[in-house]
Design a protein around this motif. Structure first.
Motif, short mmCIF file in Angstrom:
data_model
loop_
_atom_site.label_atom_id
_atom_site.label_comp_id
_atom_site.label_asym_id
_atom_site.label_seq_id
_atom_site.Cartn_x
_atom_site.Cartn_y
_atom_site.Cartn_z
N LEU A 74 55.66 20.77 58.33
CA LEU A 74 54.92 21.14 57.18
C LEU A 74 54.99 22.71 56.82
O LEU A 74 55.20 23.30 55.81
N GLU A 75 54.90 23.67 57.99
CA GLU A 75 55.23 24.98 57.91
C GLU A 75 56.46 25.35 57.39
O GLU A 75 56.65 26.16 56.48
N ASN A 76 57.53 24.50 57.86
CA ASN A 76 58.80 24.89 57.51
C ASN A 76 58.91 24.32 56.08
O ASN A 76 59.79 25.40 55.12
N LEU A 77 58.40 23.26 55.49
CA LEU A 77 58.27 23.01 54.07
C LEU A 77 57.66 24.08 53.29
O LEU A 77 58.39 24.46 52.08
N LEU A 78 56.65 24.47 53.70
CA LEU A 78 56.00 25.40 52.67
C LEU A 78 56.61 26.81 52.58
O LEU A 78 56.64 27.53 51.63
N ARG A 79 57.24 27.34 53.42
CA ARG A 79 58.29 28.55 53.62
C ARG A 79 59.39 28.42 52.72
O ARG A 79 59.78 29.25 51.99
N HIS A 80 59.75 27.09 52.58
CA HIS A 80 60.82 26.72 51.59
C HIS A 80 60.38 26.87 50.12
O HIS A 80 60.91 27.15 49.08
N ILE A 133 49.45 30.73 55.68
CA ILE A 133 50.83 30.89 55.64
C ILE A 133 51.37 30.95 54.24
O ILE A 133 52.22 31.64 53.93
N LEU A 134 50.80 29.98 53.62
CA LEU A 134 51.40 29.90 51.72
C LEU A 134 50.70 31.10 51.18
O LEU A 134 51.81 31.75 50.42
N ARG A 135 49.75 31.69 51.40
CA ARG A 135 49.32 32.67 50.46
C ARG A 135 49.53 34.05 51.11
O ARG A 135 50.11 34.91 50.22
N ASP A 136 50.33 34.03 52.30
CA ASP A 136 50.95 35.12 52.62
C ASP A 136 52.64 35.33 51.86
O ASP A 136 53.13 36.55 51.88
#
Length: 471
Positions: A395-401, A441-444
């Motif tokens: 999920l972290e990887n997905l959000l970064r993309h 993570i997303l807000r960053d």
């Protein structure tokens, strides 16, 4: 205490006129145009059938949007209006004041009545400039009157409203063009007489939307197929499950389904296709895509079995190149190669605006293959990935993309698998902690608009339990 607004002068005049039908009907010839809509509404509300009949004959606009005035089909009102049309049609010489061209029984164009009943009034000149013919894809012969309607079939027989209308049109087919732009079947009769009666009464190439929201017998699908092929202006098709009797041989089943899918060759305008559980298109989507003449805009597949051929060739056909909406729900992709989905996303990356991959059994290894391509879907406004068993790291990887997708306004993600215990029960405290980490993570990376983390594997059935975060 609030005070009720006093009646407007036009309303008072209409109420006064309606008190005496013997005076009201002859007065219609001298009635100003702006008084017709409010007087018609008043006569409709008070059920003055004779005045409605007379007003239809003198109606000063090209269109009478009766459907948007009736909250439910009203047989008494329909009779009154059709009697007025009969008087017009019976005249050998067309009267100079005959303006009415379209009786619209669709529940559309409510603005007409809102505007005329409000404080400001459109000019009759502006109303007469409203185009009517463009609403029908095919007028056929230029009959004096067009009747627009949506057909909703809900039982073993037609209701009184539709039965009366169909019989009335049948007797006047040289003078009336019946245009059905939308056909919706909620429950199918035990025989096919009802639906056949409707299909034979309308110009099939007027139909633009068909929704079959009920189970079908395979034999009835065979009878419907030739009608489908004549719907040359069909733009939207919704199909539900088809039951196959044990008495039908595999050869006969194959022949019927091949006959049905072959009709797509004749659908020159189909742009929206929705197929649900047990649809007759299971395992045959590649045949459909191969047949389509123009690219689809919407493809929705819910709880259907995709064959290997369907999935592997999904991105190969030109009809798939301009999708704006791709919704896959309950499609088990766990055992399929992620490269197929990757190629599909590459095909639609510059056009897709709404992408739903819900409850598809996509796991970490598959997700990690498709996220680079997903990040290039630059027009995406809605993305849902809920119901897929993926880890916190995936999920972290997905959000970064997805952070690169500036137009996203709604995002729905599953709770990470670490939110559940060994028995599959949600640990809500753990879920809240992980969600907070994902949001940080997303807000960053960017400021999301609306983001949802779902805690139910299949939220599109039954009540959904998820926590929306709106920013």
């Amino acid at each position: 205490m609030s005070l009720q607004a006093p009646p407007r002068l036009l309303q008072l005049a209409g109420q006064s006129l309606l008190r005496d039908e013997a005076v009201a009907i002859p007065a219609l010839e001298e009635l100003p145009t702006e008084l017709f809509p409010p007087l018609f509404m008043e006569a409709f509300t008070k059920r003055h059938s004779k005045i409605l009949t007379a007003m239809v004959q003198a109606w000063p606009f090209p269109r009478l949007p009766l459907g948007s005035l009736m909250l439910t089909p009203d047989l008494e009102t329909l009779r009154a209006v059709l009697e007025g049309l009969d008087v017009l049609l019976a005249q050998k010489v067309r009267p100079r004041g005959w303006k009415l061209q379209v009786l619209d029984l669709q529940n559309v164009d409510e603005n007409f009545w809102v505007v005329w009943s409000g404080d400001s009034v459109w000019s009759s000149k502006a109303m007469n400039k409203r185009k009517t013919a463009k609403d029908c894809p095919r007028m056929g012969r230029q009959q004096p009157i067009k009747v627009f309607i949506h057909f909703y079939l809900t039982g073993k027989k037609l209701d009184e409203f539709l039965t009366y209308l169909i019989l009335w049109v049948k007797k006047r087919k040289d003078f009336i063009h019946l245009c059905c732009k939308k056909l919706v079947v909620f429950s199918l009769p035990t025989h096919n007489i009802t639906i056949r009666k409707v299909l034979e009464m309308v110009e099939l190439d007027c139909i633009q939307e068909v929704e079959m929201n009920c189970p079908w017998e395979l034999s009835m699908l065979a009878r419907f197929a030739p009608y489908l092929g004549r719907m040359s202006h069909l733009g939207k098709l919704v199909l539900f499950n088809v039951y196959v009797s044990t008495y039908v041989s595999p050869e006969e089943k194959e022949q019927i389904l091949a006959q049905f899918t072959s009709q797509f060759l004749k659908l020159d305008n189909l742009q929206k296709l929705y197929t649900y559980t047990g649809s007759c298109l299971e395992g045959r989507l590649h045949e459909v895509f191969r047949s389509l003449k123009i690219p689809l805009e919407t493809l929705l597949i819910t709880n259907c079995l995709l064959s290997a051929s369907d999935w592997e060739n999904l991105s190969c056909w030109p009809s798939f190149s301009q999708l704006k909406e791709l919704h896959l729900r309950g499609i088990r992709l766990t055992n399929f190669s992620p490269e197929c989905l990757q190629r599909t996303l590459e095909k639609v990356a510059v056009t897709v605006q709404s992408l739903l991959l819900e409850d598809c059994g996509i796991v970490d290894s598959q997700l990690n293959v498709i996220v680079p391509t997903l990040s290039r879907c630059c027009q995406l406004t809605t993305f849902s990935f809920r119901g897929n068993p993926v880890s916190m790291a995936a999920l972290e990887n997905l959000l970064r993309h997805t952070a690169r997708l500036s137009k996203l306004s709604l995002e729905i993600y599953p709770a990470p698998q670490e939110s559940y215990d060994a028995q599959g029960a949600l640990n809500y405290g753990k879920f809240v902690q992980l969600r907070a980490e994902l949001m940080e993570i997303l807000r960053d990376l960017r400021q999301p608009k609306t983001i949802v983390f779902s805690t139910v594997p299949s939220p599109h059935y039954g009540d959904s339990e998820y926590d929306p975060i709106m920013v």
